[in-house]
Motif scaffolding. Structure first.
Motif, short mmCIF file in Angstrom:
data_model
loop_
_atom_site.label_atom_id
_atom_site.label_comp_id
_atom_site.label_asym_id
_atom_site.label_seq_id
_atom_site.Cartn_x
_atom_site.Cartn_y
_atom_site.Cartn_z
N LEU A 43 0.82 -1.21 0.00
CA LEU A 43 0.00 0.00 0.00
C LEU A 43 0.86 1.27 0.00
O LEU A 43 0.52 2.25 -0.68
CB LEU A 43 -0.92 0.00 1.23
N THR A 44 1.95 1.26 0.74
CA THR A 44 2.72 2.50 0.95
C THR A 44 3.88 2.68 -0.03
O THR A 44 4.38 3.80 -0.16
CB THR A 44 3.28 2.54 2.39
N THR A 45 4.31 1.62 -0.70
CA THR A 45 5.41 1.75 -1.67
C THR A 45 4.95 2.55 -2.88
O THR A 45 3.81 2.42 -3.33
CB THR A 45 5.90 0.35 -2.10
N LYS A 49 7.68 1.79 -7.89
CA LYS A 49 8.43 0.71 -7.24
C LYS A 49 7.57 -0.53 -7.01
O LYS A 49 7.94 -1.43 -6.25
CB LYS A 49 9.01 1.19 -5.91
N GLY A 50 6.39 -0.60 -7.63
CA GLY A 50 5.58 -1.80 -7.55
C GLY A 50 4.50 -1.78 -6.50
O GLY A 50 3.85 -2.79 -6.26
N GLY A 51 4.28 -0.62 -5.84
CA GLY A 51 3.21 -0.50 -4.86
C GLY A 51 2.05 0.32 -5.38
O GLY A 51 1.89 0.50 -6.59
N LEU A 52 1.24 0.82 -4.46
CA LEU A 52 0.09 1.63 -4.84
C LEU A 52 0.27 3.11 -4.49
O LEU A 52 -0.57 3.93 -4.83
CB LEU A 52 -1.19 1.10 -4.17
N THR A 58 -3.53 6.90 5.36
CA THR A 58 -4.61 6.21 4.66
C THR A 58 -4.35 4.71 4.61
O THR A 58 -5.26 3.90 4.82
CB THR A 58 -4.78 6.76 3.23
N ALA A 59 -3.09 4.33 4.35
CA ALA A 59 -2.74 2.91 4.29
C ALA A 59 -2.98 2.23 5.63
O ALA A 59 -3.47 1.09 5.68
CB ALA A 59 -1.29 2.75 3.87
N ILE A 418 -5.60 2.23 13.31
CA ILE A 418 -5.66 3.65 13.70
C ILE A 418 -4.31 4.09 14.29
O ILE A 418 -3.81 5.17 13.99
CB ILE A 418 -6.80 3.88 14.71
N VAL A 419 -3.73 3.22 15.15
CA VAL A 419 -2.42 3.53 15.73
C VAL A 419 -1.38 3.71 14.62
O VAL A 419 -0.58 4.66 14.62
CB VAL A 419 -1.99 2.42 16.71
N ALA A 420 -1.39 2.79 13.64
CA ALA A 420 -0.43 2.87 12.53
C ALA A 420 -0.62 4.15 11.73
O ALA A 420 0.35 4.74 11.24
CB ALA A 420 -0.57 1.65 11.62
N SER A 421 -1.87 4.60 11.60
CA SER A 421 -2.14 5.82 10.83
C SER A 421 -1.58 7.06 11.51
O SER A 421 -1.41 8.10 10.87
CB SER A 421 -3.65 5.97 10.60
N PHE A 422 -1.29 6.96 12.82
CA PHE A 422 -0.75 8.10 13.56
C PHE A 422 0.77 8.03 13.73
O PHE A 422 1.35 8.79 14.51
CB PHE A 422 -1.41 8.21 14.93
#
Length: 458
Positions: A43-45, A49-52, A58-59, A418-422
């Motif tokens: 999602l984040t690449t 480089k082959g990601g989105l 958001t990811a 949610i934690v990862a989004s922050f």
């Protein structure tokens, strides 16, 4: 007398149907963890480089919603299996949807295809996951002493699949199908990791279809309300007893606490993966350890620790006080989770005031130690929980309550996302430190409720 001894010895063996279920579950876990190890990176690449190319916030939310609903749909899938489908039809339907979901991710170049693939995985898991666990319990009588050992074996197969998955799918994505310019990767082959995950699910489904009738007989073949008389199901019209209601209440209380455990534990696929990618020194000589490989630490620790923990519980059960109670084991699991995140606080301190400077890295031993403590905590909590549901659930609500147990992971994964989004809003010290304090604090609160919960479970 010889025949009697032979019969007693044979009854100690596990039925071959257990290993059919274990193999099928192992391949599904290979499929899931192979995909999960790549998802946040995919999602984040950047697109080139082959990601989105999706931003981290958001990811993180996409990951959290997906991982959350993966554990929400089992409560529906379990109810449909109990009422209409039977466990085995639900497993076949779920496996098919999971396989199609992985192939959709393999073909993903747009967000629309991404969402289709994730939706198929969510629906498939809802039918698959609760019914596999219930069939394990149905292979044995209610008070069969082999049941705890069966769930331990089942859990070990889960972790074998989860161990192999990041190594295979991660290597395909970051090594075999990655395009390199010197030692630098210019494009990742994430889609081929998803393809391998789909093929793994296909192999598991073929094995289940070929072997289920021979080794499971009628177990799981019919809905609970339409089970032949020669099956062991009980009268589903009989109202719940007062004690059954108390046991169900105890399950819900424990699920509340377990939710916080999984919220911290599931950071492995989101915030810990992002932190590992950016701030952990992954160099061993000239070799750079792929990020996905670190997600194999938890399952391999589970495989190693499984027999040790099982032997420990047996040793404790021989004491005058007996084994630790279910709430005691689960409180210990939560405290160990907090101690694991305390090590991640150590990793942050090692980097000093570097902040988001990716050139300053922490030693990977902090991360390995955290995964080890998280795994010991998991072994105190997860197999015990599966066995608890099997023992305490009224037969007519068995799959439904297994879904309730999995529901804790629904809320936990939403929180993890949610934690990862922050990650870019709060400092790593704030995130890891808060998880440490909450996990250890709730572990001690659960310990204080031990006697009350034991009385409700009797």
């Amino acid at each position: 007398m010889f025949n009697t001894l032979t019969k007693q010895k044979e009854t100690k063996k596990h039925p071959p149907g257990l290993y059919v279920i274990c193999f099928t579950e192992m391949m599904e876990r290979f499929s899931y963890y192979g995909m999960r190890g790549l998802l946040i990176l995919f999602l984040t690449t950047q697109l080139v480089k082959g990601g989105l190319g999706i931003d981290t916030k958001t990811a993180g939310l996409i990951y959290g919603l997906f991982a959350g609903f993966v554990y929400f749909t089992p409560i529906i899938g379990g109810w449909l299996a109990d009422k209409y489908l039977g466990h085995r039809k639900a497993i076949l339907l779920g496996g098919l949807l999971i396989m199609l979901g992985q192939f959709a991710l393999f073909a993903t170049y747009t967000k629309s295809m991404l969402y289709l693939g994730l939706l198929l995985l969510i629906l498939g898991n809802g039918f698959f996951k609760p019914n596999m666990s219930i069939i394990v319990g149905n292979l044995y009588d209610k008070n069969d002493g082999r049941k705890d050992a069966a769930y331990t074996i089942f859990y070990m197969f889960i972790n074998i699949g989860a161990f192999i998955a990041p190594l295979v799918c991660g290597t395909l994505a970051e090594q075999v199908f990655a395009q390199k310019q010197g030692i630098e990767i210019i494009s990742y082959g994430y889609r081929y990791g998803f393809l391998a995950a789909g093929i793994g699910m296909l192999i598991g489904q073929i094995g289940f279809m070929l072997l289920a009738n021979k080794y499971l007989g009628d177990i799981g073949k019919y809905p609970i309300t339409n089970t032949p008389k020669n099956n062991s199901a009980t009268n589903t019209d009989k109202p719940l007893t007062k004690q059954e209601k108390r046991r169900i209440k105890a399950i819900f209380i424990i699920v509340f606490f377990v939710t916080f455990f999984w919220a911290g534990f599931e950071q492995a696929g989101s915030s810990l993966t992002i932190y590992t990618n950016n701030f952990i020194n992954r160099n061993i000589g000239n070799f750079v350890v792929p990020v996905t490989w670190f997600q194999s630490l938890n399952p391999i620790f589970c495989v190693i620790l499984g027999p040790i923990m099982g032997a420990l519980w047996i040793h404790l059960s021989k004491r005058e006080k007996g084994d630790l109670s279910i709430p005691q084991k689960m409180s210990l699991g939560m405290i160990l989770l907090g101690l694991g995140f305390l090590l991640m606080v150590g990793a942050v301190l090692q980097r000093g005031s570097a902040g988001n400077d990716v050139t300053v890295k922490a030693n990977m031993l902090w991360l390995i130690g955290a995964y080890f403590l998280h795994t010991v905590g998991e072994m105190c909590l997860s197999p015990v929980g599966l066995s608890m549901i099997s023992k305490l659930s009224p037969p007519k609500l068995a799959s439904f309550l297994m879904g309730v147990w999995l529901l804790s992971s629904f809320f936990a994964n939403l929180t993890a996302g949610i934690v990862a989004s922050f990650m870019e809003t709060f400092t790593h010290m704030q995130i890891f430190g808060t998880i440490t304090i909450v996990s250890i604090g709730l572990g001690f609160i659960l310990l204080l409720l031990n006697k009350k919960l034991i009385s409700m479970m009797e």
